[in-house]
Design an enzyme around this catalytic site. Structure first.
Site, PDB file in Angstrom:
ATOM      1  N   GLY A 198       0.649  -1.242  -0.060  1.00 45.86           N
ATOM      2  CA  GLY A 198      -0.018   0.087  -0.037  1.00 45.86           C
ATOM      3  C   GLY A 198       0.804   1.225   0.009  1.00 45.86           C
ATOM      4  O   GLY A 198       2.089   1.454   0.166  1.00 45.86           O
ATOM      5  N   CYS A 199       0.387   2.400  -0.348  1.00 45.39           N
ATOM      6  CA  CYS A 199       1.192   3.752  -0.443  1.00 45.39           C
ATOM      7  C   CYS A 199       1.506   4.246   0.905  1.00 45.39           C
ATOM      8  O   CYS A 199       2.434   4.201   1.022  1.00 45.39           O
ATOM      9  CB  CYS A 199       0.065   4.517  -1.105  1.00 45.39           C
ATOM     10  SG  CYS A 199      -1.435   5.041  -0.406  1.00 45.39           S
TER      11      CYS A 199
END
Lengths: 354, 354, 354, 354
Positions: free
Chosen positions: C157-158
């Site tokens: 995920g970012c």
């Protein structure tokens, strides 16, 4: 001259409604007596408008539903209604309120066009064509006399305001040709309203400048042409290109028209200064150019003129805040005039800078 | 066809220099052999360009000083020099490098105008008028043949690129009148260069749209008119209005011209499609309009046409990234063509979206 | 080492899909063989992604529908599939493709959490818990060995990428306490995806900075804690506060942790430099701080460290492009490693600056 | 209670001066009697502040030079002076005006720190240490009683306001530990003042989020710690990290502190509600979080609390407009209180939304 007025906003949850709340809350003679909405009816105002969250006297109020058959009831509670709903809906409710005895300032497109047939081609059948003759176009700089005492005010569109203000004095004074006028406008995203849509999704608005509805396709063309035609005393058609630019508020319009022989920028400025001696439109001096940031949050417009002698064109420019002079502050300004008050009463003159 | 070329950038610390670094670093046949600067000479590249900080092979290199008398020395190390300096300085250094035997791609205004007198009126006396005849205007879509083998390439200005691309095919094909053309351009702030100034101070650029240097005052007017005149086969003058809009990269130009009788948007599209069958300029289909976001970071231009039959005007629109197709990628594209390589070799075609 | 690979993107119409198209189009050994979408199936790619409009080889391709039962058919056409769909949907399709023999790089959250029960608490029942043991967490800087030859890659995920990169080296080296870590992240609006919503409506994102999903409510918390726990060798819990800021791309994470006695910023830098000797994460030198603009459009991350001796805290900061190192370029980087290629092959290292 | 007051602004050309002009122009009991500047002395106000260009009563006024030896002269013309100059200069001029009999509201850092030695370590030797005991810290929510009748008001800094408001009630009520407090602040670019600089150049601010002056290096740290120490009754030190985000106005502060056993978010809200029963600071209800857009252009602050029970931390958040509640409206609010007027008199409560 009225001492003070109780006000209703029908459609307080959108951007023009939000701006009306701000302006009327700060107005010394207008009292925010009733707040209604359609989709947001029943919700706390603070949940709908972040700008009032934390101000109990506003944030904790509940948005009322409104149906046209309750117009009499509302008329008992307020003196003036601002209607800020989508077209057609606005006219239906405005009509009921007007007939119930209220003064109505309508911010939709419904009462701006004097010819129901022209309205019909753009928006569909007009819900109340019998009222068109009574409606006054709410641009105080141009219709001051008609606005005094007016009971149905059609508040102008944002793009039309920015195109009409710089061009009308030139057409009236015969300084430009009425043919071949080009109106190139750049608008912030709030002009598209509050409903989320791909065109206004932050990642696709940021770093994006784009034209849309070119070549006469935009709904505001008939309104622009109506007022320029009045000024010219003949039918005027324009090329109008709206653009979306990555800012929240503001319209900058750059208009091009052929100047009559010998006409200078100073001639244009003088014509505009005479026309706008009163009102909230400033004619900028030589070498100055308008800037949306210089009017953000303020009720004022800026216009300026330059003449390109090589190509015999005037470049007439105008900056407004699309939600203020292009919508809500202009509506309040028109009401001020209708009530015999000074144009600027209660309105922010100094912009929010930076 | 050359296998690969060693490249120098003279002026790597500005925005066009920064973009050249990005593009040449990603180019399979160009090697970034030498990096120079004026004010930033002696500094680490990573301290000057945040975009390479943390890439040791680039960030830790030191910007070299450059004086014209060291041209021979540089010529021993590289094959091609990109000069990205202010006007006059660029010509002086470019001349020395050219005479030392290098191929020169100049990104300043110095070699764009064919007439030294026209240059003189805008920029002052030309430092090297004898080279003007040799310089090729680096717009590959228009000067492909002249560019092959060219040793002095004048990379076009950003506004001119965005005005020339949509209008030239129409003038060449005789679809529009050459009189009365209006060019209304909207540029991001990077067009103003890297030196901080009030006009580009974030709080005064944000939420600000404003025209500047109106009525023929902008330096790019002679360049636009030069190329439109070539296309029209007669002297053309335009009304050009640049605007600053709150974005970093991008130019959107909206041009207006009177169409000849019977000319449709489809006619305009066909003329442009023929003209731009090769190169990096896309002609958008019916109903599509350009968007700066759709070309950001890419080497491509988008053009589109609409005709407003009511007022007999074509609305010719163009979007480019001012630092790419409006400067650095166009410079690399022109070099690609000069070297016999495909236009798009090593250049980003897909935009950075969003 | 594979020579080249045919690639499918399942979910090409969203922002991570759009970025995959850009990166894979520019990759010398990956061929964009198949493009699919769910809601956008049947549409021209150019109509869905403005970034490719005008590039015929891309813009005119039609997005294919995809159902899990067509996995075998797809497996005959490509070697690798990137799945960029909402969670659960991504796992279902990824499972089918994996079982049909494809290498799968999944950009959803579906294969990131090793414990199906933890997944279940956040996202609902896992569609394919039997594959969790096989999935490799696609952060090449940390899982290089496991990634070589991996057939199911869970792209991180970012927010987790931006929190894990600066903190893991400190936990592994025992430089900080594992208790009381604060992670304060600031993300651009593209992190919210492509579907328009009030929170990302331009007028309400512009000039707005706001926290959301505070106090452990964000879905990325378990992923952050999973990787920090691996590094610490014990269970780690963090306070994580995501914020939305008015930019399109980028995450800046500021993490705070108590340093062990005597630990300096230089110690932290050395630990990170050792850890990130290979990969695309740069450890900035003394006095330098990360900036989202310095990595925009690039595959790189920047981390930096400062120690506040007065309060005995390290301030560990990290900047990434949320769509690149926080999603799509990291997915390609992980595939590069899986295939035995250099991390940076085909990926943009130099940022788009400005 | 005074009926009305004549006001001077010394330093009207910067951003806090600009905002003072807007606020005082709209204030019913303050009259803008004198406008002075340093670098801009002699210029038309409209040439310096675009926000008043076109309002003759303001735009055509000329900014006066000011020297301390003319204090008596000025004292004959006004009752109150707002000094908005760089530190040291502000104190010198403020001292002269105070001694000439004026009430002084100083917006610089000069009178905020009670200990001249602390001031000295940050700003150099204090120009008027004998006045420090007399100065009242102009945060009306905390110093209401001392402000009544005060003649020298030290208007708080922007970051300190945003950190003090959410934390002081918790420290006073003993709900949090005084050790280990983290203050993570995100500020718009106007906080950096009006002088152009690379950090605020639009192309390098846009799409950029970055920390700066980390680890105790920012000048506002002693001011934050001074007021938190008062509230805690013991010396408090904080980790403070300012960040620059791409917006014009606004600060969002996220503070983290360890809660004492059993303390809930509701406890924090109650403590703050009691503390801020009067003033312009709103405590948001459960589940609500502050947003800079919700206070832009308004005199109000928003604070909110969440407790992360897993890690025993309170997340205390605050949003202000850095130029309003973080500077100029807070200065006017403090003057209102000093004069016995309501806090909000003449101040905009509703934010400019959107």
């Amino acid at each position: 001259m009225s001492e003070s007025q109780r006000v209703a906003i029908v459609g307080a949850g959108g951007y023009t409604g939000s701006e009306l709340v701000r302006l009327i809350h700060g107005h010394p003679r207008l009292e925010l007596a009733w707040l209604g909405a359609r989709d947001n009816a029943g919700r706390r105002l603070g949940d709908v408008l972040p700008s009032v969250e934390g101000i109990p006297a506003l944030g904790d109020r509940v948005l009322q539903p409104f149906e046209a058959d309750r117009a009499k009831e509302l008329a008992a509670q307020v003196d003036v209604a601002f209607t800020a709903l989508p077209h057609a809906a606005s006219a239906r409710i405005g009509t009921a309120l007007l007939e119930a005895g209220l003064r109505v300032v309508d911010l939709s497109a419904d009462f701006r066009l004097r010819d129901a047939a022209v309205y019909g081609r753009t928006y569909g059948e007009h819900p109340a064509p019998h009222l068109l003759a009574q409606a006054v176009y709410g641009l105080p700089e141009l219709y001051r006399d008609k606005l005094r005492g007016a009971r149905l005010i059609a508040s102008p569109g944002c793009y039309p305001t920015s195109a009409i203000l710089p061009l009308v004095p030139l057409l009236e004074a015969g300084l430009i040709e009425a043919d071949g006028i080009v109106v190139d406008s750049k608008s912030g995203a709030s002009g598209g309203g509050r409903a989320p849509a791909p065109a206004f999704h932050f990642p696709e608005s940021s770093e994006s400048v784009r034209p849309y509805k070119v070549a006469g396709a935009h709904r505001h063309v008939p309104e622009i042409e109506q007022e320029l035609s009045v000024a010219a005393g003949r039918a005027v058609q324009v090329a109008f290109t709206p653009h979306l630019v990555p800012m929240s508020r503001g319209i900058l319009t750059t208009a091009y028209a052929r100047v009559r022989a010998g006409v200078s920028a100073a001639d244009c400025r003088r014509a505009a200064e005479r026309r706008y001696a009163s009102g909230l439109t400033a004619v900028l001096g030589e070498g100055k150019l308008p800037d949306t940031l210089a009017v953000r949050g303020s009720a004022r417009a800026q216009v300026a003129y330059a003449v390109d002698d090589r190509v015999k064109l005037v470049i007439a420019t105008c900056a407004i805040d699309n939600l203020a002079k292009g919508a809500s502050s202009q509506a309040v300004q028109a009401l001020n005039v209708a009530l015999g008050w000074p144009d600027e009463l209660g309105l922010p003159e100094v912009a929010v800078f930076p």
